[in-house]
Design a protein around this motif. Sequence first.
Motif, PDB file in Angstrom:
ATOM      1  N   UNK A 132     -61.586 -26.318  15.426  1.00 28.77           N
ATOM      2  CA  UNK A 132     -61.781 -26.673  16.836  1.00 28.77           C
ATOM      3  C   UNK A 132     -61.479 -25.493  17.754  1.00 28.77           C
ATOM      4  N   UNK A 133     -62.122 -25.500  18.922  1.00 30.16           N
ATOM      5  CA  UNK A 133     -61.827 -24.531  19.966  1.00 30.16           C
ATOM      6  C   UNK A 133     -60.986 -25.216  21.030  1.00 30.16           C
ATOM      7  N   UNK A 134     -59.879 -24.606  21.409  1.00 26.81           N
ATOM      8  CA  UNK A 134     -59.005 -25.155  22.442  1.00 26.81           C
ATOM      9  C   UNK A 134     -58.735 -24.054  23.474  1.00 26.81           C
ATOM     10  N   UNK A 135     -59.475 -24.099  24.550  1.00 26.00           N
ATOM     11  CA  UNK A 135     -59.449 -23.049  25.568  1.00 26.00           C
ATOM     12  C   UNK A 135     -58.777 -23.585  26.828  1.00 26.00           C
ATOM     13  N   UNK A 136     -57.849 -22.791  27.392  1.00 27.20           N
ATOM     14  CA  UNK A 136     -57.181 -23.274  28.609  1.00 27.20           C
ATOM     15  C   UNK A 136     -56.984 -22.124  29.584  1.00 27.20           C
ATOM     16  N   UNK A 137     -56.765 -22.507  30.836  1.00 28.29           N
ATOM     17  CA  UNK A 137     -56.497 -21.539  31.889  1.00 28.29           C
ATOM     18  C   UNK A 137     -55.469 -22.121  32.844  1.00 28.29           C
ATOM     19  N   UNK A 138     -54.856 -21.265  33.641  1.00 29.12           N
ATOM     20  CA  UNK A 138     -53.960 -21.688  34.713  1.00 29.12           C
ATOM     21  C   UNK A 138     -54.391 -20.949  35.969  1.00 29.12           C
ATOM     22  N   UNK A 139     -54.772 -21.699  36.990  1.00 30.88           N
ATOM     23  CA  UNK A 139     -55.256 -21.050  38.197  1.00 30.88           C
ATOM     24  C   UNK A 139     -55.428 -22.035  39.339  1.00 30.88           C
ATOM     25  N   UNK A 140     -55.901 -21.538  40.490  1.00 34.94           N
ATOM     26  CA  UNK A 140     -56.039 -22.395  41.668  1.00 34.94           C
ATOM     27  C   UNK A 140     -57.225 -23.348  41.554  1.00 34.94           C
ATOM     28  N   UNK A 141     -57.032 -24.556  42.083  1.00 33.63           N
ATOM     29  CA  UNK A 141     -58.086 -25.563  42.191  1.00 33.63           C
ATOM     30  C   UNK A 141     -58.120 -26.034  43.637  1.00 33.63           C
ATOM     31  N   UNK A 142     -59.240 -26.649  44.022  1.00 36.14           N
ATOM     32  CA  UNK A 142     -59.444 -26.996  45.424  1.00 36.14           C
ATOM     33  C   UNK A 142     -59.983 -28.417  45.578  1.00 36.14           C
ATOM     34  N   UNK A 143     -59.392 -29.177  46.483  1.00 42.96           N
ATOM     35  CA  UNK A 143     -59.888 -30.497  46.858  1.00 42.96           C
ATOM     36  C   UNK A 143     -59.675 -30.675  48.360  1.00 42.96           C
ATOM     37  N   UNK A 144     -60.725 -31.092  49.035  1.00 44.71           N
ATOM     38  CA  UNK A 144     -60.624 -31.329  50.473  1.00 44.71           C
ATOM     39  C   UNK A 144     -60.027 -32.722  50.683  1.00 44.71           C
ATOM     40  N   UNK A 145     -58.724 -32.805  50.465  1.00 45.09           N
ATOM     41  CA  UNK A 145     -58.029 -34.086  50.560  1.00 45.09           C
ATOM     42  C   UNK A 145     -58.156 -34.672  51.965  1.00 45.09           C
TER      43      UNK A 145
END
Length: 462
Positions: free
Chosen positions: A137-150
């Motif tokens: 299996x491939x298990x790819x991850x990242x940590x970074x900014x996300x955006x939601x116009x709450x």
Amino acid sequence: MNKASRLFWPALVTPKNAVVKQTEQLSRSQKLLTELGLVKSGSNGTYQIMPIAQRSVDKFIDLVDGNMKRAGGQKISLPILTPTGLWKKTGRLEGDISEFYMVRDRSGKQFLMSPTHEEAVTAMLATTAPISYRQMPLRLYQIGPKFRDELKSRFGLMRAKEFLMKDMYTFDVSEETARGTYSVVSEAYDRLFKQLEVPFVKVNAATGMMGGSLSHEYHYVSPVGEDTLLQCSSCGYAGNAEVLDSKVEASTDCPSCHSSHLSQVRGVEVAHTFLLGEKYSKPLGATFLNTSGKPQSLVMGCYGIGITRVLASALEVLSTEQELRWPKLLAPYDVCLIGPKQGSKEQQPAEVIENELLQHIGKICGDQELLHDDRKELTIGKRLLDAKRLGHPLTIVVGATAVQQEAPKLELHVSGGEKMELEINDALKLVAEYSRQKKSLLKGNALQDADERISQSVGHQL
């Protein structure tokens, strides 16, 4: 070594008798983080993280990295901008996208400021040279900014328009192996949240716009939570109220054992896991070569953790109205050392002990885990008040009792505990025990010889 006099620490100062108009409902964590100068508001729904709080964010990222790599994760970075055409192919562009930010480049091409990256990572694999089943299996991850116009950005980092997130995307050859991956990553999540030592609830959840066949959420129980959770005292079932078709009432029967022993609590969602199947791989053409050498759709899962939301929510649960309380592994510093006030009669002999303590404590817990409050123009009481509000796990004061001729004593304050007056070696042993507990959380119960040597080193007399 970290010196308080050099810290950028823009605490809010409210003049005496000032009337403060409250324009919004503040959560406990938001109020404390803002007043203490750990977080500043950039604009409505965005926040600037100051150096002390950034240390905690970095510690949590390190903890997440360790657990994801232990689960077979490989770290990547994906562009924040995702072409809207990818979302059109998967059908999500036609859903409710009112919370998503859209931007256009100068040629008119439209992009999403990604709230999540299922399309982007799946399209990346679809355009990669043929992937063999042997690579799964491939298990790819990242940590970074996300955006939601709450629509209602509130409670500081708990519900912001821009936030840090860990998102993992997994790819398997079959539904069966994808479920195996789901178990592996879920175990990593369970382990991570247990390491934080903040009570959490894992519940069955609706798949929503993400899609898929299986989903769980991790929640911290708090009055400011926006989700209603149901817990059954008979069978242990826990679920988000939205997984039930009917309106939630106090008498709703448990969907698992059908008893009426359901209770409701409010929860803050801090992590989410999904088994997605082929929802994204099929429309985007992400395949692998099976044992017969023929292309076959990848089976996918996705797994998110709100980095900044976990930090704020943990503080919300643990803190008092006046003082922060940190999970052991996320406290900005382990120990704060406060020396004598400038010009006091005990300053000179106390500073000899203070300097020796700095050396010994640095060896026990590491120089980077020690904050030296060297602002000696301030009274010990003022510095101690700051230390208590900031929630340092251990605060040691070198004052008049440290230089008394018979049985010199240090004043030691444990976050949330009573003041203790301890002989120097006893205080150092307590620091060593705290350091051992932290390392035990990180490594398990089997501590390395190096840790034991550190604990033994505190027997040296100052």
